[in-house]
Design a protein around this motif. Structure first.
Motif, PDB file in Angstrom:
ATOM      1  N   LEU A 141       0.830  -1.203   0.000  1.00 58.47           N
ATOM      2  CA  LEU A 141       0.000   0.000   0.000  1.00 58.47           C
ATOM      3  C   LEU A 141       0.864   1.252   0.000  1.00 58.47           C
ATOM      4  O   LEU A 141       0.561   2.244  -0.672  1.00 58.47           O
ATOM      5  CB  LEU A 141      -0.912  -0.018   1.226  1.00 58.47           C
ATOM      6  N   ASN A 142       1.960   1.222   0.740  1.00 61.47           N
ATOM      7  CA  ASN A 142       2.845   2.380   0.808  1.00 61.47           C
ATOM      8  C   ASN A 142       3.695   2.551  -0.439  1.00 61.47           C
ATOM      9  O   ASN A 142       4.309   3.603  -0.639  1.00 61.47           O
ATOM     10  CB  ASN A 142       3.741   2.279   2.044  1.00 61.47           C
ATOM     11  N   LEU A 143       3.759   1.529  -1.285  1.00 62.66           N
ATOM     12  CA  LEU A 143       4.473   1.658  -2.552  1.00 62.66           C
ATOM     13  C   LEU A 143       3.625   2.354  -3.608  1.00 62.66           C
ATOM     14  O   LEU A 143       4.143   2.807  -4.632  1.00 62.66           O
ATOM     15  CB  LEU A 143       4.887   0.270  -3.068  1.00 62.66           C
ATOM     16  N   GLY A 144       2.305   2.420  -3.359  1.00 58.60           N
ATOM     17  CA  GLY A 144       1.407   3.050  -4.324  1.00 58.60           C
ATOM     18  C   GLY A 144       1.570   4.559  -4.367  1.00 58.60           C
ATOM     19  O   GLY A 144       2.075   5.181  -3.436  1.00 58.60           O
ATOM     20  N   HIS A 145       1.109   5.153  -5.454  1.00 62.27           N
ATOM     21  CA  HIS A 145       1.310   6.593  -5.659  1.00 62.27           C
ATOM     22  C   HIS A 145       0.501   7.438  -4.689  1.00 62.27           C
ATOM     23  O   HIS A 145       0.875   8.575  -4.382  1.00 62.27           O
ATOM     24  CB  HIS A 145       0.961   6.971  -7.107  1.00 62.27           C
ATOM     25  N   ASN A 146      -0.625   6.909  -4.189  1.00 63.10           N
ATOM     26  CA  ASN A 146      -1.478   7.703  -3.305  1.00 63.10           C
ATOM     27  C   ASN A 146      -0.769   8.079  -2.016  1.00 63.10           C
ATOM     28  O   ASN A 146      -0.719   9.254  -1.642  1.00 63.10           O
ATOM     29  CB  ASN A 146      -2.760   6.920  -2.989  1.00 63.10           C
ATOM     30  N   LEU A 147      -0.229   7.100  -1.302  1.00 67.02           N
ATOM     31  CA  LEU A 147       0.422   7.384  -0.028  1.00 67.02           C
ATOM     32  C   LEU A 147       1.786   8.024  -0.229  1.00 67.02           C
ATOM     33  O   LEU A 147       2.231   8.807   0.614  1.00 67.02           O
ATOM     34  CB  LEU A 147       0.545   6.100   0.804  1.00 67.02           C
ATOM     35  N   GLN A 148       2.463   7.696  -1.315  1.00 70.61           N
ATOM     36  CA  GLN A 148       3.748   8.349  -1.584  1.00 70.61           C
ATOM     37  C   GLN A 148       3.569   9.829  -1.877  1.00 70.61           C
ATOM     38  O   GLN A 148       4.435  10.643  -1.566  1.00 70.61           O
ATOM     39  CB  GLN A 148       4.444   7.662  -2.767  1.00 70.61           C
ATOM     40  N   ALA A 149       2.420  10.179  -2.459  1.00 67.06           N
ATOM     41  CA  ALA A 149       2.161  11.587  -2.770  1.00 67.06           C
ATOM     42  C   ALA A 149       1.817  12.390  -1.525  1.00 67.06           C
ATOM     43  O   ALA A 149       1.899  13.616  -1.528  1.00 67.06           O
ATOM     44  CB  ALA A 149       1.019  11.695  -3.782  1.00 67.06           C
ATOM     45  N   SER A 150       1.429  11.721  -0.455  1.00 65.85           N
ATOM     46  CA  SER A 150       1.083  12.407   0.797  1.00 65.85           C
ATOM     47  C   SER A 150       1.679  11.647   1.976  1.00 65.85           C
ATOM     48  O   SER A 150       0.980  10.873   2.640  1.00 65.85           O
ATOM     49  CB  SER A 150      -0.444  12.508   0.946  1.00 65.85           C
TER      50      SER A 150
END
Length: 299
Positions: free
Chosen positions: A138-147
């Motif tokens: 989940l943390n590799l996804g762009h959503n959490l990486q962007a925030s």
């Protein structure tokens, strides 16, 4: 159960669809309301309505000790748990991703259960390990990486919710719905204080969508779905009543992608598969005994 099959089906639908949709509605709400103000109003209004209704029915007011316990649980579950999710979505975390992160609550609950001497089986440890892999994806996804801040908040919210749920089993709480009414009142009040202290301000009056979001979260998300949950706890196995833990994330992802135009990357789709599988895995022992606390509820 045989006498009221439609009521049973309706309760399950409320649990799955309403609680699963709250992440999407929060996303709509924070576009019109400051996040802590939205969450605080939701719980203060819902708690006040429930408290008034229960008192009208003759339910006694909680004792000082019970209020203290409700304050602890309300702050952990609602102020930190739900408040953290609401702020994270305000910071840009997709509602679908927030729901996936909160789906890890049962995993955190098993870990925190060790503090109170709860034994964890080999199957449950496998579920925890699988869930941690899902969190990594989940943390590799762009959503959490962007925030990054949103990522931290939503995972802390899940941990806080789990810790509060486990601790609540060892606290002196009022019986039945009065416990949740008191927790909503305290948790909502803390969020409102946080809203004022942080300088949140309404730049303009919320539009119709904002008011509808607040009404939905208050009446349906906090009162109707909760009542359905209490009904199910009395009429079905705990495993069935807590099955929302692996249904709600799927509902939230479908709503976010379909109606909010949220983009879910391959890492996040894989994370959903892994996390839901982990929650199902650790929920299997419930069909023989209650392995996950029945008081763990989503936002």
């Amino acid at each position: 159960m045989r006498r009221y099959p439609l009521l049973l089906v309706g309760a399950f639908m409320a649990l799955y669809l309403i609680w699963g949709s709250t992440y999407f509605v929060i996303k709509l709400g924070v576009q019109a309301w400051p996040p802590m103000l939205l969450a605080g109003l939701r719980f203060v209004i819902a708690g006040s309505l429930m408290f008034a209704w229960l008192r009208w029915r003759g339910v006694p007011i909680p004792t000082v000790k019970e209020w203290r316990s409700c304050a602890i649980v309300g702050v952990l579950l609602l102020s930190c748990g739900n408040g953290g999710v609401t702020i994270a979505e305000h910071l840009g975390v997709a509602s679908a991703v927030a729901a996936l992160a909160i789906a890890t609550v049962p995993l955190f609950a098993l870990l925190f259960g060790l503090i109170w001497g709860q034994r964890t089986t080999t199957l449950e440890w496998c579920g925890i390990l699988l869930g941690l892999i899902g969190i990594g994806l989940l943390n590799l996804g762009h959503n959490l990486q962007a925030s990054p801040l949103g990522a931290v908040l939503v995972l802390l919210a899940a941990a806080s919710w789990a810790f509060g749920s486990m601790w609540s089993r060892h606290l002196s709480l009022p019986a039945g719905a009065m416990a949740s009414a008191a927790q909503m009142l305290v948790g909502g009040a803390v969020l409102l204080v946080g809203s004022v202290a942080s300088g949140e301000r309404l730049q303009e009056m919320p539009d119709l969508a904002g008011w509808l979001a607040l009404a939905y979260l208050t009446l349906l998300g906090s009162i109707v779905a909760f009542s359905a949950y209490l009904y199910l706890l009395k009429h079905v196995r705990p495993a069935a009543a807590t099955s929302y833990a692996y249904v709600n994330p799927v509902v939230a992802v479908l709503l976010g992608v379909t109606f909010a135009g949220e983009r879910i990357g391959i890492e996040e789709w894989l994370a959903m598969t892994v996390i839901v599988s982990a929650v199902v895995l650790i929920g299997l022992p419930q069909w023989r005994k209650s392995a996950i606390p029945a008081d763990i509820k989503p936002v």
